[in-house]
Design a protein around this motif. Structure first.
Motif, short mmCIF file in Angstrom:
data_model
loop_
_atom_site.label_atom_id
_atom_site.label_comp_id
_atom_site.label_asym_id
_atom_site.label_seq_id
_atom_site.Cartn_x
_atom_site.Cartn_y
_atom_site.Cartn_z
N LEU A 151 34.16 8.18 -20.42
CA LEU A 151 33.41 9.01 -21.14
C LEU A 151 32.76 10.34 -20.36
O LEU A 151 31.94 10.77 -20.62
CB LEU A 151 31.89 8.10 -21.42
N PHE A 152 33.57 10.84 -19.27
CA PHE A 152 33.66 11.85 -18.54
C PHE A 152 32.53 11.56 -17.83
O PHE A 152 32.17 12.68 -17.12
CB PHE A 152 33.57 13.33 -19.59
N TYR A 153 31.75 10.59 -17.51
CA TYR A 153 30.80 10.40 -16.44
C TYR A 153 30.90 9.22 -15.80
O TYR A 153 31.54 8.33 -16.44
CB TYR A 153 29.33 10.59 -16.78
N PRO A 154 30.76 8.71 -14.69
CA PRO A 154 30.89 7.66 -14.05
C PRO A 154 30.07 6.27 -14.51
O PRO A 154 28.81 6.51 -14.76
CB PRO A 154 30.81 8.01 -12.64
N ARG A 155 30.78 5.46 -14.69
CA ARG A 155 30.21 4.15 -15.19
C ARG A 155 30.51 3.13 -14.27
O ARG A 155 31.94 3.16 -13.92
CB ARG A 155 30.35 3.90 -16.63
N THR A 156 30.12 1.98 -14.33
CA THR A 156 30.53 0.74 -13.18
C THR A 156 31.09 -0.20 -14.11
O THR A 156 30.46 -0.70 -15.15
CB THR A 156 29.51 0.14 -12.28
N GLU A 157 32.43 -0.54 -14.40
CA GLU A 157 33.31 -1.35 -15.03
C GLU A 157 33.29 -2.58 -14.27
O GLU A 157 33.51 -2.52 -13.10
CB GLU A 157 34.63 -0.60 -15.51
N TYR A 158 33.19 -3.76 -14.95
CA TYR A 158 33.48 -4.98 -14.18
C TYR A 158 34.58 -5.65 -14.98
O TYR A 158 34.76 -5.81 -16.22
CB TYR A 158 32.28 -5.76 -13.99
N HIS A 159 35.45 -6.63 -14.33
CA HIS A 159 36.48 -7.39 -14.53
C HIS A 159 36.34 -8.74 -13.93
O HIS A 159 35.63 -8.89 -12.73
CB HIS A 159 37.82 -6.64 -14.26
N CYS A 160 37.11 -9.72 -14.75
CA CYS A 160 37.17 -11.09 -13.92
C CYS A 160 37.93 -10.94 -12.86
O CYS A 160 39.14 -10.50 -12.74
CB CYS A 160 37.76 -12.00 -15.24
N THR A 161 37.61 -11.73 -11.71
CA THR A 161 38.15 -11.25 -10.45
C THR A 161 39.69 -12.31 -10.54
O THR A 161 40.60 -12.13 -9.68
CB THR A 161 37.56 -12.24 -9.20
N ARG A 162 39.72 -13.12 -11.33
CA ARG A 162 41.08 -14.25 -11.36
C ARG A 162 42.13 -13.39 -12.06
O ARG A 162 43.14 -13.44 -11.58
CB ARG A 162 40.72 -15.38 -11.85
N CYS A 163 41.93 -13.11 -13.37
CA CYS A 163 42.80 -12.64 -14.11
C CYS A 163 42.76 -10.95 -14.50
O CYS A 163 43.60 -10.46 -15.19
CB CYS A 163 42.70 -13.20 -15.44
N GLY A 164 41.69 -10.08 -14.10
CA GLY A 164 41.41 -8.77 -14.30
C GLY A 164 41.20 -8.47 -15.55
O GLY A 164 40.90 -7.27 -15.93
N GLY A 165 40.85 -9.34 -16.40
CA GLY A 165 40.41 -9.09 -17.71
C GLY A 165 38.87 -8.33 -17.62
O GLY A 165 37.96 -8.59 -17.12
N HIS A 166 39.04 -7.19 -18.63
CA HIS A 166 37.77 -6.61 -18.59
C HIS A 166 36.80 -7.20 -19.37
O HIS A 166 36.94 -7.73 -20.51
CB HIS A 166 38.23 -5.24 -19.49
N GLN A 167 35.20 -7.23 -18.80
CA GLN A 167 34.29 -7.73 -19.55
C GLN A 167 33.40 -6.91 -20.09
O GLN A 167 32.83 -7.21 -21.06
CB GLN A 167 33.67 -8.80 -18.33
N GLY A 168 33.01 -5.87 -19.15
CA GLY A 168 32.06 -4.89 -19.70
C GLY A 168 31.65 -3.98 -18.64
O GLY A 168 32.41 -3.62 -17.77
N HIS A 169 30.45 -3.38 -18.69
CA HIS A 169 29.78 -2.51 -17.73
C HIS A 169 28.62 -2.86 -16.97
O HIS A 169 27.70 -3.65 -17.87
CB HIS A 169 29.73 -0.94 -18.51
#
Length: 172
Positions: A120-138
């Motif tokens: 979105l052109f500004y930094p956001r912190t995204e988080y993922h599952c550490t096991r499979c790398g699946g995107h969860q949210g922000h």
């Protein structure tokens, strides 16, 4: 160099330098966060998951706000990654954020990894599952005490397991 070229150059330079200047961030905004153990191709994940879950988990899509039945989930239990079944959140950390997505003020230890997202052109912190790398949210800094964090999760990226039910075996 005209004004338009100068702005493009400045924007490119900012996109390169900003992630380096913010502690705990990394270059990027696409691709998976660091994982610890489960690697499957996108085709394999697409074969295992419903289409909406696949799009969120492995193409970093976002479900529409207010569409997840997990928003209304109030029982004691554990929220697990819909892809690999790693436990991510305890229900005691879930709260009503008013955003339309399941929200939590803390995750289980070593369950999520973060990276900086500039989609979105500004930094956001995204988080993922550490096991499979699946995107969860922000994750945002507007949550309740004691952490002040709001892990804003896509409901299709989670499954709920009630406290009296057995957690599924981790997917291999």
């Amino acid at each position: 160099m005209d004004r338009r070229q100068s702005l493009k150059w400045l924007g490119g330079l900012t996109a390169f330098i900003l992630p380096l200047a913010i502690p705990g961030t990394s270059w990027g905004g696409s691709g998976a966060a660091a994982t610890t153990g489960l690697s499957k191709s996108k085709t394999e994940w697409a074969d295992l998951l419903p289409a909406a879950a696949y799009r969120v988990l492995f193409e970093e899509d976002t479900e529409r706000a207010g569409t997840s039945p997990l928003n209304q989930e109030k029982r004691d239990g554990t929220f697990i990654c819909a892809a690999c079944y790693l436990p991510l959140f305890d229900s005691s950390t879930k709260y009503e954020s008013g955003t339309g997505w399941p929200s939590f003020w803390a995750h289980l230890p070593q369950s999520v990894a973060t990276k900086t997202d500039f989609k979105l052109f500004y930094p956001r912190t995204e988080y993922h599952c550490t096991r499979c790398g699946g995107h969860q949210g922000h994750v945002f800094n507007d949550g309740p005490k004691p952490t002040g964090k709001r892990f804003c999760n896509n409901g299709v990226a989670l499954q709920f397991v009630a406290r009296n039910e057995k957690l599924p075996e981790l997917r291999t």
